[in-house]
Design a protein around this motif. Structure first.
Motif, PDB file in Angstrom:
ATOM      1  N   SER A  13     -23.015  16.630  31.441  1.00  0.00           N
ATOM      2  CA  SER A  13     -22.413  16.608  30.114  1.00  0.00           C
ATOM      3  C   SER A  13     -22.960  17.715  29.238  1.00  0.00           C
ATOM      4  O   SER A  13     -22.228  18.303  28.463  1.00  0.00           O
ATOM      5  N   LEU A  14     -24.239  17.989  29.334  1.00  0.00           N
ATOM      6  CA  LEU A  14     -24.810  19.052  28.523  1.00  0.00           C
ATOM      7  C   LEU A  14     -24.226  20.397  28.911  1.00  0.00           C
ATOM      8  O   LEU A  14     -23.933  21.227  28.052  1.00  0.00           O
ATOM      9  N   VAL A  15     -24.010  20.610  30.189  1.00  0.00           N
ATOM     10  CA  VAL A  15     -23.392  21.851  30.651  1.00  0.00           C
ATOM     11  C   VAL A  15     -21.974  21.954  30.116  1.00  0.00           C
ATOM     12  O   VAL A  15     -21.557  22.983  29.607  1.00  0.00           O
ATOM     13  N   VAL A  16     -21.217  20.864  30.209  1.00  0.00           N
ATOM     14  CA  VAL A  16     -19.841  20.848  29.716  1.00  0.00           C
ATOM     15  C   VAL A  16     -19.816  21.112  28.218  1.00  0.00           C
ATOM     16  O   VAL A  16     -19.049  21.935  27.731  1.00  0.00           O
ATOM     17  N   SER A  78     -13.789  12.372  31.456  1.00  0.00           N
ATOM     18  CA  SER A  78     -14.661  12.756  30.347  1.00  0.00           C
ATOM     19  C   SER A  78     -15.190  14.173  30.535  1.00  0.00           C
ATOM     20  O   SER A  78     -15.394  14.903  29.563  1.00  0.00           O
ATOM     21  N   LEU A  79     -15.375  14.554  31.780  1.00  0.00           N
ATOM     22  CA  LEU A  79     -15.875  15.902  32.081  1.00  0.00           C
ATOM     23  C   LEU A  79     -14.802  16.967  31.886  1.00  0.00           C
ATOM     24  O   LEU A  79     -15.110  18.160  31.882  1.00  0.00           O
ATOM     25  N   MET A  80     -13.552  16.549  31.702  1.00  0.00           N
ATOM     26  CA  MET A  80     -12.444  17.486  31.490  1.00  0.00           C
ATOM     27  C   MET A  80     -12.075  17.642  30.022  1.00  0.00           C
ATOM     28  O   MET A  80     -11.366  18.585  29.657  1.00  0.00           O
ATOM     29  N   ILE A  81     -12.526  16.735  29.176  1.00  0.00           N
ATOM     30  CA  ILE A  81     -12.101  16.752  27.774  1.00  0.00           C
ATOM     31  C   ILE A  81     -12.421  18.086  27.111  1.00  0.00           C
ATOM     32  O   ILE A  81     -11.577  18.656  26.411  1.00  0.00           O
ATOM     33  N   ALA A  82     -13.615  18.586  27.299  1.00  0.00           N
ATOM     34  CA  ALA A  82     -13.992  19.849  26.656  1.00  0.00           C
ATOM     35  C   ALA A  82     -13.051  20.976  27.072  1.00  0.00           C
ATOM     36  O   ALA A  82     -12.641  21.789  26.231  1.00  0.00           O
ATOM     37  N   ASP A  83     -12.697  21.018  28.337  1.00  0.00           N
ATOM     38  CA  ASP A  83     -11.780  22.064  28.809  1.00  0.00           C
ATOM     39  C   ASP A  83     -10.406  21.944  28.169  1.00  0.00           C
ATOM     40  O   ASP A  83      -9.792  22.943  27.808  1.00  0.00           O
ATOM     41  N   TYR A  84      -9.920  20.724  28.023  1.00  0.00           N
ATOM     42  CA  TYR A  84      -8.563  20.516  27.522  1.00  0.00           C
ATOM     43  C   TYR A  84      -8.485  20.420  26.000  1.00  0.00           C
ATOM     44  O   TYR A  84      -7.405  20.215  25.455  1.00  0.00           O
ATOM     45  N   THR A  85      -9.606  20.594  25.334  1.00  0.00           N
ATOM     46  CA  THR A  85      -9.600  20.702  23.876  1.00  0.00           C
ATOM     47  C   THR A  85     -10.093  22.076  23.447  1.00  0.00           C
ATOM     48  O   THR A  85     -10.348  22.313  22.272  1.00  0.00           O
ATOM     49  N   ILE A 113     -18.133  13.326  23.420  1.00  0.00           N
ATOM     50  CA  ILE A 113     -17.739  13.482  24.826  1.00  0.00           C
ATOM     51  C   ILE A 113     -18.910  13.082  25.724  1.00  0.00           C
ATOM     52  O   ILE A 113     -18.740  12.345  26.696  1.00  0.00           O
ATOM     53  N   ASN A 114     -20.085  13.572  25.390  1.00  0.00           N
ATOM     54  CA  ASN A 114     -21.278  13.238  26.181  1.00  0.00           C
ATOM     55  C   ASN A 114     -21.525  11.740  26.202  1.00  0.00           C
ATOM     56  O   ASN A 114     -21.907  11.179  27.242  1.00  0.00           O
ATOM     57  N   ASN A 115     -21.316  11.085  25.060  1.00  0.00           N
ATOM     58  CA  ASN A 115     -21.510   9.632  24.993  1.00  0.00           C
ATOM     59  C   ASN A 115     -20.565   8.913  25.957  1.00  0.00           C
ATOM     60  O   ASN A 115     -20.959   7.937  26.607  1.00  0.00           O
ATOM     61  N   LEU A 116     -19.337   9.384  26.050  1.00  0.00           N
ATOM     62  CA  LEU A 116     -18.379   8.784  26.988  1.00  0.00           C
ATOM     63  C   LEU A 116     -18.814   9.014  28.432  1.00  0.00           C
ATOM     64  O   LEU A 116     -18.729   8.111  29.259  1.00  0.00           O
ATOM     65  N   THR A 117     -19.309  10.195  28.719  1.00  0.00           N
ATOM     66  CA  THR A 117     -19.765  10.497  30.083  1.00  0.00           C
ATOM     67  C   THR A 117     -20.928   9.584  30.468  1.00  0.00           C
ATOM     68  O   THR A 117     -20.940   9.006  31.559  1.00  0.00           O
ATOM     69  N   VAL A 118     -21.874   9.429  29.571  1.00  0.00           N
ATOM     70  CA  VAL A 118     -23.040   8.584  29.846  1.00  0.00           C
ATOM     71  C   VAL A 118     -22.622   7.115  29.964  1.00  0.00           C
ATOM     72  O   VAL A 118     -23.041   6.406  30.889  1.00  0.00           O
ATOM     73  N   ALA A 119     -21.774   6.656  29.038  1.00  0.00           N
ATOM     74  CA  ALA A 119     -21.344   5.246  29.067  1.00  0.00           C
ATOM     75  C   ALA A 119     -20.539   4.939  30.323  1.00  0.00           C
ATOM     76  O   ALA A 119     -20.713   3.870  30.929  1.00  0.00           O
ATOM     77  N   SER A 120     -19.683   5.861  30.742  1.00  0.00           N
ATOM     78  CA  SER A 120     -18.901   5.613  31.957  1.00  0.00           C
ATOM     79  C   SER A 120     -19.787   5.656  33.197  1.00  0.00           C
ATOM     80  O   SER A 120     -19.544   4.924  34.157  1.00  0.00           O
ATOM     81  N   SER A 121     -20.826   6.473  33.168  1.00  0.00           N
ATOM     82  CA  SER A 121     -21.798   6.478  34.275  1.00  0.00           C
ATOM     83  C   SER A 121     -22.517   5.137  34.366  1.00  0.00           C
ATOM     84  O   SER A 121     -22.718   4.604  35.458  1.00  0.00           O
TER      85      SER A 121
END
Length: 156
Positions: A13-16, A78-85, A113-121
């Motif tokens: 998430s930090l990279v994204v 969640s890992l795609m959101i940054a790309d598509y925004t 976005i990071n919060n969603l990635t962590v919560a879904s993990s």
């Protein structure tokens, strides 16, 4: 296992988040295309959250296999959101519920976005455990991240 999944998720998430620098759309056509793609990601997120929410509320039986599948999909999306925004469509007349704050407050949006990635993990881990209480709590965590982002970045 739990710590390694969460650590990988946080690192990813930090990279994204740090690689997400928005660029303004160059034309109405580009803005419309970017909006359509962005909305597709969020429709898929919603379709995967629907069953999870129903399970958490007891409206349908909890199925750990479905939770695992849906939480994995949510995590991947969640890992795609940054790309598509990445394309800032706020200066164009497009049919959207997205607020311009997405591009005006990129650090805040990236954090969500990071919060969603962590919560879904965490939900993926809970699903593998089969513990109904842990699964319902983790579904709530994902739902909370979705709602928080809606509150800040989506029109009512």
């Amino acid at each position: 296992m739990k710590k390694s999944v969460l650590a990988l998720s946080v690192l990813t998430s930090l990279v994204v988040a740090t690689s997400s620098v928005a660029q303004p759309a160059n034309s109405q056509k580009q803005a419309e295309s970017a909006t359509e793609l962005r909305q597709s990601i969020f429709k898929l997120l919603g379709s995967n959250m629907g069953a999870l929410g129903a399970m958490a509320k007891g409206k349908i039986p909890l199925d750990a296999a479905v939770v695992e599948t849906n939480s994995t999909r949510i995590n991947q999306l969640s890992l795609m959101i940054a790309d598509y925004t990445r394309v800032d469509t706020s200066k164009f007349d497009v049919k959207t519920e997205a607020l311009a704050k997405i591009w005006q407050e990129p650090e805040h949006f990236s954090k969500d976005i990071n919060n969603l990635t962590v919560a879904s993990s965490a939900l993926m881990v809970a699903a593998k455990s089969g513990d109904e209480g842990a699964i319902k709590k983790a579904i709530g965590g994902v739902g909370k991240t979705c709602g928080g982002c809606h509150d800040d970045f989506k029109k009512d």
